[in-house]
Design a protein around this motif. Sequence first.
Motif, PDB file in Angstrom:
ATOM      1  N   MET A   1       0.826  -1.205   0.000  1.00  0.00           N
ATOM      2  CA  MET A   1       0.000   0.000   0.000  1.00  0.00           C
ATOM      3  C   MET A   1       0.864   1.261   0.000  1.00  0.00           C
ATOM      4  N   LYS A   2       1.833   1.310   0.918  1.00  0.00           N
ATOM      5  CA  LYS A   2       2.697   2.485   1.029  1.00  0.00           C
ATOM      6  C   LYS A   2       3.434   2.734  -0.288  1.00  0.00           C
ATOM      7  N   GLU A   3       3.891   1.664  -0.911  1.00  0.00           N
ATOM      8  CA  GLU A   3       4.621   1.804  -2.166  1.00  0.00           C
ATOM      9  C   GLU A   3       3.721   2.358  -3.266  1.00  0.00           C
ATOM     10  N   LYS A   4       2.450   1.946  -3.272  1.00  0.00           N
ATOM     11  CA  LYS A   4       1.510   2.440  -4.281  1.00  0.00           C
ATOM     12  C   LYS A   4       1.216   3.928  -4.086  1.00  0.00           C
ATOM     13  N   VAL A   5       1.053   4.335  -2.837  1.00  0.00           N
ATOM     14  CA  VAL A   5       0.825   5.758  -2.544  1.00  0.00           C
ATOM     15  C   VAL A   5       2.039   6.572  -2.959  1.00  0.00           C
ATOM     16  N   LEU A   6       3.230   6.089  -2.609  1.00  0.00           N
ATOM     17  CA  LEU A   6       4.460   6.791  -2.946  1.00  0.00           C
ATOM     18  C   LEU A   6       4.620   6.918  -4.462  1.00  0.00           C
ATOM     19  N   GLU A   7       4.370   5.834  -5.174  1.00  0.00           N
ATOM     20  CA  GLU A   7       4.486   5.853  -6.631  1.00  0.00           C
ATOM     21  C   GLU A   7       3.501   6.854  -7.250  1.00  0.00           C
ATOM     22  N   ALA A   8       2.258   6.842  -6.773  1.00  0.00           N
ATOM     23  CA  ALA A   8       1.240   7.726  -7.328  1.00  0.00           C
ATOM     24  C   ALA A   8       1.596   9.188  -7.102  1.00  0.00           C
ATOM     25  N   TYR A   9       2.010   9.524  -5.889  1.00  0.00           N
ATOM     26  CA  TYR A   9       2.237  10.938  -5.578  1.00  0.00           C
ATOM     27  C   TYR A   9       3.564  11.461  -6.101  1.00  0.00           C
ATOM     28  N   ASP A  10       4.517  10.587  -6.329  1.00  0.00           N
ATOM     29  CA  ASP A  10       5.703  11.038  -7.062  1.00  0.00           C
ATOM     30  C   ASP A  10       5.317  11.421  -8.497  1.00  0.00           C
ATOM     31  N   LYS A  11       4.407  10.659  -9.090  1.00  0.00           N
ATOM     32  CA  LYS A  11       3.935  10.985 -10.437  1.00  0.00           C
ATOM     33  C   LYS A  11       3.110  12.269 -10.449  1.00  0.00           C
ATOM     34  N   LEU A  12       2.342  12.498  -9.383  1.00  0.00           N
ATOM     35  CA  LEU A  12       1.418  13.628  -9.333  1.00  0.00           C
ATOM     36  C   LEU A  12       2.070  14.926  -8.870  1.00  0.00           C
ATOM     37  N   ALA A  13       3.326  14.875  -8.454  1.00  0.00           N
ATOM     38  CA  ALA A  13       3.955  16.043  -7.840  1.00  0.00           C
ATOM     39  C   ALA A  13       3.952  17.254  -8.768  1.00  0.00           C
ATOM     40  N   PHE A 108       4.614  20.773  19.120  1.00  0.00           N
ATOM     41  CA  PHE A 108       3.800  21.600  18.236  1.00  0.00           C
ATOM     42  C   PHE A 108       2.551  22.132  18.931  1.00  0.00           C
ATOM     43  N   ASP A 109       2.179  23.344  18.532  1.00  0.00           N
ATOM     44  CA  ASP A 109       0.914  23.936  18.985  1.00  0.00           C
ATOM     45  C   ASP A 109      -0.255  23.472  18.124  1.00  0.00           C
ATOM     46  N   TYR A 110       0.042  23.116  16.874  1.00  0.00           N
ATOM     47  CA  TYR A 110      -1.020  22.806  15.913  1.00  0.00           C
ATOM     48  C   TYR A 110      -0.525  21.729  14.949  1.00  0.00           C
ATOM     49  N   ILE A 111      -1.407  20.832  14.577  1.00  0.00           N
ATOM     50  CA  ILE A 111      -1.148  19.900  13.470  1.00  0.00           C
ATOM     51  C   ILE A 111      -2.250  20.097  12.437  1.00  0.00           C
ATOM     52  N   VAL A 112      -1.849  20.298  11.190  1.00  0.00           N
ATOM     53  CA  VAL A 112      -2.786  20.409  10.070  1.00  0.00           C
ATOM     54  C   VAL A 112      -2.497  19.266   9.108  1.00  0.00           C
ATOM     55  N   SER A 113      -3.521  18.523   8.747  1.00  0.00           N
ATOM     56  CA  SER A 113      -3.350  17.398   7.829  1.00  0.00           C
ATOM     57  C   SER A 113      -4.474  17.427   6.795  1.00  0.00           C
ATOM     58  N   SER A 114      -4.133  17.799   5.584  1.00  0.00           N
ATOM     59  CA  SER A 114      -5.122  17.963   4.523  1.00  0.00           C
ATOM     60  C   SER A 114      -5.147  16.755   3.598  1.00  0.00           C
ATOM     61  N   LEU A 115      -6.279  16.062   3.557  1.00  0.00           N
ATOM     62  CA  LEU A 115      -6.547  14.983   2.589  1.00  0.00           C
ATOM     63  C   LEU A 115      -5.383  13.987   2.518  1.00  0.00           C
ATOM     64  N   THR A 116      -4.973  13.529   3.691  1.00  0.00           N
ATOM     65  CA  THR A 116      -3.827  12.628   3.795  1.00  0.00           C
ATOM     66  C   THR A 116      -4.161  11.330   4.518  1.00  0.00           C
ATOM     67  N   LEU A 117      -4.952  11.411   5.582  1.00  0.00           N
ATOM     68  CA  LEU A 117      -5.111  10.258   6.468  1.00  0.00           C
ATOM     69  C   LEU A 117      -5.845   9.091   5.824  1.00  0.00           C
ATOM     70  N   HIS A 118      -6.608   9.315   4.755  1.00  0.00           N
ATOM     71  CA  HIS A 118      -7.292   8.183   4.122  1.00  0.00           C
ATOM     72  C   HIS A 118      -6.324   7.265   3.367  1.00  0.00           C
ATOM     73  N   TYR A 119      -5.046   7.632   3.300  1.00  0.00           N
ATOM     74  CA  TYR A 119      -4.042   6.730   2.723  1.00  0.00           C
ATOM     75  C   TYR A 119      -3.440   5.804   3.776  1.00  0.00           C
ATOM     76  N   ARG A 166      -9.691   1.966  -5.162  1.00  0.00           N
ATOM     77  CA  ARG A 166      -8.806   2.428  -6.232  1.00  0.00           C
ATOM     78  C   ARG A 166      -9.567   3.369  -7.150  1.00  0.00           C
ATOM     79  N   GLU A 167      -8.897   4.455  -7.528  1.00  0.00           N
ATOM     80  CA  GLU A 167      -9.463   5.395  -8.473  1.00  0.00           C
ATOM     81  C   GLU A 167      -8.377   5.796  -9.454  1.00  0.00           C
TER      82      GLU A 167
END
Length: 243
Positions: A1-13, A108-119, A166-167
């Motif tokens: 799973m981690k490898e698939k996410v990494l591969e996808a987002y390297d392509k999408l950068a 940290f005083d704050y953590i912001v995580s945008s559209l990440t945790l569903h991976y 998968r999408e």
Amino acid sequence: MKEKVLEAYDKLAGDYERHVDALSGHNAFYERPAMLRMLPQEMEQMSVLDAGCAAGWYTEQLIKRGARVTAIDLSPSMIEACKRRVGSEATIAACDLTEALPFADEAFDYIVSSLTLHYIEDWMPTFREFQRVLKPGGSLLFSVHHPFMDVKLVERQDYFARTLLREVWNKPESGAVEVVFYRRPMQEIINVTSSCFSIEEIVEPQPSLEHKDKPEAEAWMAKWYERLMTNPHFLIVKARKSK
């Protein structure tokens, strides 16, 4: 799973760096305005972790509000894009949110995580790390896919099951990229969060009309506005660590 996410987002950068800010209405006119409204306008002296920074849009916004930002992402290509955006104004590093975070307790005083945790399949270790590195009274703000949206993608619809989906996304530079992520029921989102934090607010955003007159927004608004006004696509949760 981690490898698939990494591969996808390297392509999408490249797309995230050069196109998403203006051309992706789900980011520019939907999720981002809703998230920004839930952040303090003034963040002077606040230490903030951008957990899943991608190409650094939130990193830049947090810097503009006065925060001292540490930005992390799994993808080295996204990290390089973030560095090009903000330079030395933030601390930026490749980091895996499924592992122990390389930060001191109560950093940290704050953590912001945008559209990440569903991976991430199992949230509990990640949320325990968020709890550890947040100061007492510190805030966590995150957005994820809305479970009602993603259940429509499941072949055998079981709302209560955590499901790997998968999408295929078609982007201007990368073309077709398969993206994998997890859908989980609302009760899991709420229960895991509340096991580590006190939930303060839950938002099911609707489209922002702030940018409706911009030429790049017109086509997106025409296609998506009515649908997103009546069907949730993302979910935003704001929570706080007890003092």
